[in-house]
Design a protein around this motif. Structure first.
Motif, PDB file in Angstrom:
ATOM      1  N   THR A 186      57.728   6.841  36.775  1.00 26.65           N
ATOM      2  CA  THR A 186      59.079   5.569  36.871  1.00 26.65           C
ATOM      3  C   THR A 186      60.201   6.159  37.829  1.00 26.65           C
ATOM      4  O   THR A 186      60.770   7.123  38.134  1.00 26.65           O
ATOM      5  N   VAL A 187      59.956   5.327  38.861  1.00 23.68           N
ATOM      6  CA  VAL A 187      60.846   5.035  40.136  1.00 23.68           C
ATOM      7  C   VAL A 187      61.687   4.346  39.905  1.00 23.68           C
ATOM      8  O   VAL A 187      62.101   3.101  39.795  1.00 23.68           O
ATOM      9  N   PRO A 188      62.837   5.488  40.078  1.00 28.86           N
ATOM     10  CA  PRO A 188      64.104   4.686  39.197  1.00 28.86           C
ATOM     11  C   PRO A 188      65.048   4.108  40.363  1.00 28.86           C
ATOM     12  O   PRO A 188      64.726   3.995  41.743  1.00 28.86           O
ATOM     13  N   SER A 189      65.332   2.917  40.170  1.00 31.96           N
ATOM     14  CA  SER A 189      66.231   2.084  40.536  1.00 31.96           C
ATOM     15  C   SER A 189      66.950   2.317  41.909  1.00 31.96           C
ATOM     16  O   SER A 189      67.588   3.799  42.207  1.00 31.96           O
ATOM     17  N   GLY A 190      67.276   1.752  42.831  1.00 32.82           N
ATOM     18  CA  GLY A 190      67.710   2.414  44.005  1.00 32.82           C
ATOM     19  C   GLY A 190      66.974   3.166  45.020  1.00 32.82           C
ATOM     20  O   GLY A 190      68.166   3.734  45.899  1.00 32.82           O
ATOM     21  N   THR A 191      65.851   4.234  44.211  1.00 33.96           N
ATOM     22  CA  THR A 191      65.356   4.271  44.894  1.00 33.96           C
ATOM     23  C   THR A 191      64.738   4.108  46.888  1.00 33.96           C
ATOM     24  O   THR A 191      64.613   2.675  46.794  1.00 33.96           O
ATOM     25  N   SER A 192      65.060   4.880  47.786  1.00 33.70           N
ATOM     26  CA  SER A 192      65.347   4.477  49.439  1.00 33.70           C
ATOM     27  C   SER A 192      64.513   5.435  49.885  1.00 33.70           C
ATOM     28  O   SER A 192      64.740   6.510  50.110  1.00 33.70           O
ATOM     29  N   GLY A 193      62.878   6.053  50.187  1.00 34.36           N
ATOM     30  CA  GLY A 193      62.582   6.392  50.845  1.00 34.36           C
ATOM     31  C   GLY A 193      61.046   7.168  50.435  1.00 34.36           C
ATOM     32  O   GLY A 193      60.596   6.108  49.422  1.00 34.36           O
ATOM     33  N   VAL A 194      61.004   8.458  50.332  1.00 35.03           N
ATOM     34  CA  VAL A 194      59.738   8.609  49.727  1.00 35.03           C
ATOM     35  C   VAL A 194      60.162   9.888  48.558  1.00 35.03           C
ATOM     36  O   VAL A 194      60.956  10.349  47.646  1.00 35.03           O
ATOM     37  N   PHE A 195      58.889   8.797  46.989  1.00 34.34           N
ATOM     38  CA  PHE A 195      58.451   9.242  45.800  1.00 34.34           C
ATOM     39  C   PHE A 195      57.817   9.708  45.775  1.00 34.34           C
ATOM     40  O   PHE A 195      57.231   9.031  46.004  1.00 34.34           O
ATOM     41  N   VAL A 223      59.207   4.153  49.833  1.00 30.40           N
ATOM     42  CA  VAL A 223      59.931   2.597  49.433  1.00 30.40           C
ATOM     43  C   VAL A 223      61.095   2.274  50.423  1.00 30.40           C
ATOM     44  O   VAL A 223      61.842   2.964  50.282  1.00 30.40           O
ATOM     45  N   ASP A 224      61.183   1.006  50.574  1.00 26.22           N
ATOM     46  CA  ASP A 224      62.468   0.624  51.303  1.00 26.22           C
ATOM     47  C   ASP A 224      63.392   0.151  50.416  1.00 26.22           C
ATOM     48  O   ASP A 224      64.755   0.371  50.267  1.00 26.22           O
ATOM     49  N   SER A 225      63.086  -0.050  49.289  1.00 20.64           N
ATOM     50  CA  SER A 225      64.051  -0.797  48.520  1.00 20.64           C
ATOM     51  C   SER A 225      63.370  -1.373  46.582  1.00 20.64           C
ATOM     52  O   SER A 225      62.469  -1.253  46.590  1.00 20.64           O
ATOM     53  N   ILE A 226      64.203  -0.882  45.519  1.00 24.66           N
ATOM     54  CA  ILE A 226      63.986  -1.223  44.436  1.00 24.66           C
ATOM     55  C   ILE A 226      64.999  -1.254  43.803  1.00 24.66           C
ATOM     56  O   ILE A 226      66.385  -0.487  43.528  1.00 24.66           O
ATOM     57  N   ASP A 227      65.261  -2.175  42.870  1.00 25.67           N
ATOM     58  CA  ASP A 227      66.616  -2.917  42.460  1.00 25.67           C
ATOM     59  C   ASP A 227      66.591  -2.158  40.753  1.00 25.67           C
ATOM     60  O   ASP A 227      67.459  -2.491  39.778  1.00 25.67           O
ATOM     61  N   LEU A 228      65.467  -1.838  40.269  1.00 22.20           N
ATOM     62  CA  LEU A 228      65.122  -1.890  38.289  1.00 22.20           C
ATOM     63  C   LEU A 228      64.386  -0.107  38.531  1.00 22.20           C
ATOM     64  O   LEU A 228      62.954  -1.024  39.324  1.00 22.20           O
ATOM     65  N   SER A 229      64.533  -0.108  37.928  1.00 22.59           N
ATOM     66  CA  SER A 229      63.399   1.171  37.849  1.00 22.59           C
ATOM     67  C   SER A 229      62.070   0.439  37.100  1.00 22.59           C
ATOM     68  O   SER A 229      62.062  -0.376  35.975  1.00 22.59           O
ATOM     69  N   THR A 230      61.393   1.126  38.039  1.00 19.81           N
ATOM     70  CA  THR A 230      59.679   0.810  37.432  1.00 19.81           C
ATOM     71  C   THR A 230      58.465   1.648  36.382  1.00 19.81           C
ATOM     72  O   THR A 230      58.469   2.238  38.031  1.00 19.81           O
TER      73      THR A 230
END
Length: 226
Positions: free
Chosen positions: A151-160, A121-128
């Motif tokens: 659920t991919v958490p908001s604010g994730t940056s990097g490998v999930f 993930v480069d960026s995500i602003d809301l949990s999805t």
């Protein structure tokens, strides 16, 4: 010296096998360029002969669930460019984005040596919520053989990532289809660098313990020589 050489070899092997991956999509090629303005049916893009895509084909579907209209500020969109997949919903709009690999031609991919499924993930602003489905052994048209929703958490940056064992599939030697679905709430804005699977990646703490063990044994050996 033999003890030190052996321990160093263990460390090299641990780190050397760390980043073996199967790339499903690195988003370096193609562009579905989907924009849904409230069309009642999902809009679909099928792209073939793509580099950086497992099987060479990506089927992208953008389905508006609610809120979209011809108003340019009330739409859902998905574009690929510069090594990123960008997915977003405007205010009041919810949608689902589905990426499909192997839908038309089986992948026949052996994932038995891989441990985790991941997205970078480069960026995500809301949990999805993200649902991943796998089809195996010649089945790429019926019900999936396994699926997992996380659920991919908001604010994730990097490998999930999460374990492939979560799918409950005993044999991953012939994976024929992979489908990734994102359920986007209103105002979601996410950029993804890559999707894939990977083998075990030693954690920094594990490598630190190995290094400390090597030093301790070396010190004991030196004291014994004295």
């Amino acid at each position: 010296m033999k003890t030190l050489a052996l321990l160093c070899a263990v460390l090299v092997l641990a780190t050397g096998s760390a980043w073996a991956t199967t790339i499903i999509d690195d988003f370096s090629d193609g562009n579905p360029d989907l924009q849904n303005d409230g069309t009642p049916d999902p809009i679909t893009s099928t792209e073939g002969s793509l580099s950086g895509v497992l099987g060479g084909e990506r089927v992208t579907v953008l389905d508006v669930i609610s809120g979209a209209s011809e108003d340019p500020l009330r739409q859902a969109s998905c574009v690929v460019g510069g090594g990123l997949l960008s997915y977003s919903n405007d205010s009041g709009v919810t949608s689902e984005l589905t990426l499909d690999y192997g839908k038309n031609t089986p992948l026949n991919e052996d994932l038995t040596s891989d441990i985790d499924f991941y997205i970078n993930v480069d960026s995500i602003d809301l949990s999805t919520d993200m649902t991943v489905r796998l089809w195996t052994e010649g089945n790429n048209g019926g019900a999936a053989d396994g699926e997992e929703t996380v659920t991919v958490p908001s604010g994730t940056s990097g490998v999930f990532s999460f374990p492939l064992s979560n799918f409950g599939i005993a044999d991953l030697s012939d994976v024929d289809r992979v489908q990734v679905e994102f359920a986007g709430d209103e105002r979601v804005d996410m950029d993804i660098k890559a999707i894939g699977t990977t083998d075990v990646i030693p954690e920094p703490a594990t490598l630190s313990l190995l290094a400390l063990g090597a030093l301790a044994l070396l010190r004991r050996r030196r004291r014994g020589i004295r």
